[in-house]
Design an enzyme around this catalytic site. Structure first.
Site, PDB file in Angstrom:
ATOM      1  CB  SER A 106     -11.358   7.306  -3.194  1.00  9.57           C
ATOM      2  OG  SER A 106     -10.119   7.915  -2.725  1.00  9.57           O
ATOM      3  CE  LYS A 164      -6.033   1.849  -0.326  1.00  7.51           C
ATOM      4  NZ  LYS A 164      -6.657   1.656   1.023  1.00  7.51           N
ATOM      5  CD  GLU A 195       5.852  -3.896   3.515  1.00  7.91           C
ATOM      6  OE1 GLU A 195       5.463  -4.974   4.269  1.00  7.91           O
ATOM      7  OE2 GLU A 195       6.255  -2.890   4.099  1.00  7.91           O
ATOM      8  NE  ARG A 235      -5.754   9.927   3.436  1.00  6.56           N
ATOM      9  CZ  ARG A 235      -4.437  10.019   3.305  1.00  6.56           C
ATOM     10  NH1 ARG A 235      -3.801  11.189   3.361  1.00  6.56           N
ATOM     11  NH2 ARG A 235      -3.482   9.047   3.107  1.00  6.56           N
ATOM     12  CE  LYS A 253      -3.515   7.973   7.033  1.00  4.14           C
ATOM     13  NZ  LYS A 253      -4.664   6.961   6.764  1.00  4.14           N
ATOM     14  CE  LYS A 276      -3.450   2.449   2.806  1.00  2.00           C
ATOM     15  NZ  LYS A 276      -4.502   2.382   3.664  1.00  2.00           N
TER      16      LYS A 276
HETATM   17  C1  PBG Z   1      -6.734   3.717   5.662  1.00  2.00           C
HETATM   18  C2  PBG Z   1      -7.325   3.386   4.422  1.00  2.00           C
HETATM   19  C3  PBG Z   1      -7.211   4.218   3.262  1.00  2.00           C
HETATM   20  C4  PBG Z   1      -7.880   3.898   2.313  1.00  2.00           C
HETATM   21  C5  PBG Z   1      -8.519   2.517   2.541  1.00  2.00           C
HETATM   22  N1  PBG Z   1      -7.919   2.322   4.004  1.00  2.00           N
HETATM   23  C6  PBG Z   1      -6.899   5.914   3.192  1.00  2.00           C
HETATM   24  C7  PBG Z   1      -5.593   6.333   3.834  1.00  2.00           C
HETATM   25  O1  PBG Z   1      -4.390   5.256   3.938  1.00  2.00           O
HETATM   26  O2  PBG Z   1      -5.226   7.174   4.118  1.00  2.00           O
HETATM   27  C8  PBG Z   1      -8.161   4.376   0.833  1.00  2.00           C
HETATM   28  C9  PBG Z   1      -9.081   3.752   0.092  1.00  2.00           C
HETATM   29  C10 PBG Z   1      -9.573   4.812  -1.148  1.00  2.00           C
HETATM   30  O3  PBG Z   1      -8.894   5.989  -1.363  1.00  2.00           O
HETATM   31  O4  PBG Z   1     -10.384   4.513  -1.747  1.00  2.00           O
HETATM   32  N2  PBG Z   1      -6.696   2.721   6.538  1.00  2.00           N
END
Ligand code: PBG
Length: 341
Positions: free
Chosen positions: A293, A267, A252, A223, A236, A213
């Site tokens: 998203s 992701k 990973e 968010r 992050k 990720k």
């Molecule tokens: C956080 C999480 C995120 C998403 C899924 N789980 C955002 C982040 O890491 O800030 C994002 C998924 C998306 O953008 O559709 N645990």
């Protein structure tokens, strides 16, 4: 019948021959997207009759559990096998420690129970990360550290976070979740979660690891939907991966498989198709990719402006994720795509 035209090039291979008719194109098609490949992520809220549109994700809304049930019924009829749940937690329930994440009466466990009662065969994926529940918006717990100079700073406490993730995963398992999906990127959490789940009698619960990720800008609309953006100036990047790295993704993935992950995820998806492909070649477990998203939002925005054929481009984008090697695709477009497939 003789052709009036004479062949001029005398080619031995003419790939276009296989593109001449729809039947020929279908016969030579290498990748076929089906509703079974798709997972629909949902944002959920307290209350009833709630369908709160998310402006940066046209077509998506935060749903209360009763409305979610109607949506899931439609998805089941369309052949989409699973869903992933993300809660919008009221500000009053957020704490520094994210304790709401393992409240057995909380929104997520209640939603899981209701869904599994109504649709036993539905695959319900529960997220495992603290960001919807913490006042900091961080996926993990913060610890105050002191430099030799005496100056203090905050950092993510990996091992204490893993203890919290175990509590969250067990809470979702008690509610009947099929798959736990840790999206937090702490080191060592897969082994710790597997051990805790087994010890509590939840050997049947799968782990879908967000193994690779990335620290991505494409999570912005998510968010917005959850009001979960990191607060207080910390990003992050100390736990999510550097977008520049591909070999590290394989590292990973290896670690998560050694620790007992049943499936691994990359992701975001489209900007990381090279990573999807590399992971697919390296492993024999199902590979998931999350079409996030921001990837959804940019296509919707261009389509709303009349700049792209939105339906066609969405299908092409998600097909390309499968072509790159994803067996499972989480996409907000799951329902609209399944309806067309
Ligand atoms: C956080 C999480 C995120 C998403 C899924 N789980 C955002 C982040 O890491 O800030 C994002 C998924 C998306 O953008 O559709 N645990």
């Amino acid at each position: 019948m003789t052709s009036s035209r004479e062949s001029r090039l005398h080619l031995t291979e003419r790939p276009r021959r296989l593109r001449r008719t729809d039947a020929l194109r279908r016969m030579s098609r290498e990748t076929v997207l089906t509703p079974s490949d798709l997972i629909q992520p949902f944002f959920i809220v307290e209350g009833s009759g709630q369908r709160q549109p998310i402006p940066s994700m046209p077509g998506q809304a935060r749903l209360s559990v009763d409305v979610l049930l109607e949506e899931v019924k439609q998805l089941q009829d369309l052949g989409v096998p699973g869903i992933a749940l993300f809660p919008k937690v009221d500000d009053g329930r957020k704490t520094v420690g994210g304790d709401e994440a393992w409240n057995d009466d909380g929104l997520v466990p209640r939603a899981i129970k209701t869904l599994k009662d109504a649709f036993p065969d539905l695959m319900v994926i529960g997220d495992c990360a603290l960001d919807p529940f913490t006042t900091t918006g961080q996926d993990g717990l913060l610890a105050e550290q002191t430099w030799p100079s005496g100056q203090q700073y905050l950092e993510i406490d990996n091992d204490r976070t893993v203890e919290a993730l175990i509590k969250q995963a067990l809470c979702e398992a008690r509610a009947g979740v099929d798959v736990i999906a840790p999206s937090d990127m702490m080191d060592g959490r897969i082994g710790a979660l597997r051990g805790a789940l087994d010890e509590a009698g939840f050997e049947r619960v799968c782990i879908l690891s967000y193994a690779a990720k990335y620290a991505s800008g494409f999570y912005g609309p998510f968010r917005d939907a959850l009001d979960s953006a990191p607060r207080g100036g910390l990003d992050k990047k100390t736990y999510q991966m550097d977008p520049a790295n591909r070999r590290e993704a394989l590292r990973e993935v290896r670690l998560d498989l050694e620790q007992g992950a049943d499936m691994v995820m990359v992701k975001p998806a489209l900007p990381y198709l090279d990573v999807v492909m590399a992971v697919k070649e390296a492993v024999s477990v199902p590979v998931a990719a999350y079409h996030v998203s921001g990837e959804y939002a940019m296509l919707k925005a261009a389509a709303e402006n009349g700049w792209l054929d939105g339906d066609r481009c969405m299908m092409e984008a998600v097909l390309s994720i499968k072509r790159a090697g994803a067996d499972v695709i989480l996409t907000y477009a799951a329902k609209e795509l399944a309806a067309k497939l």
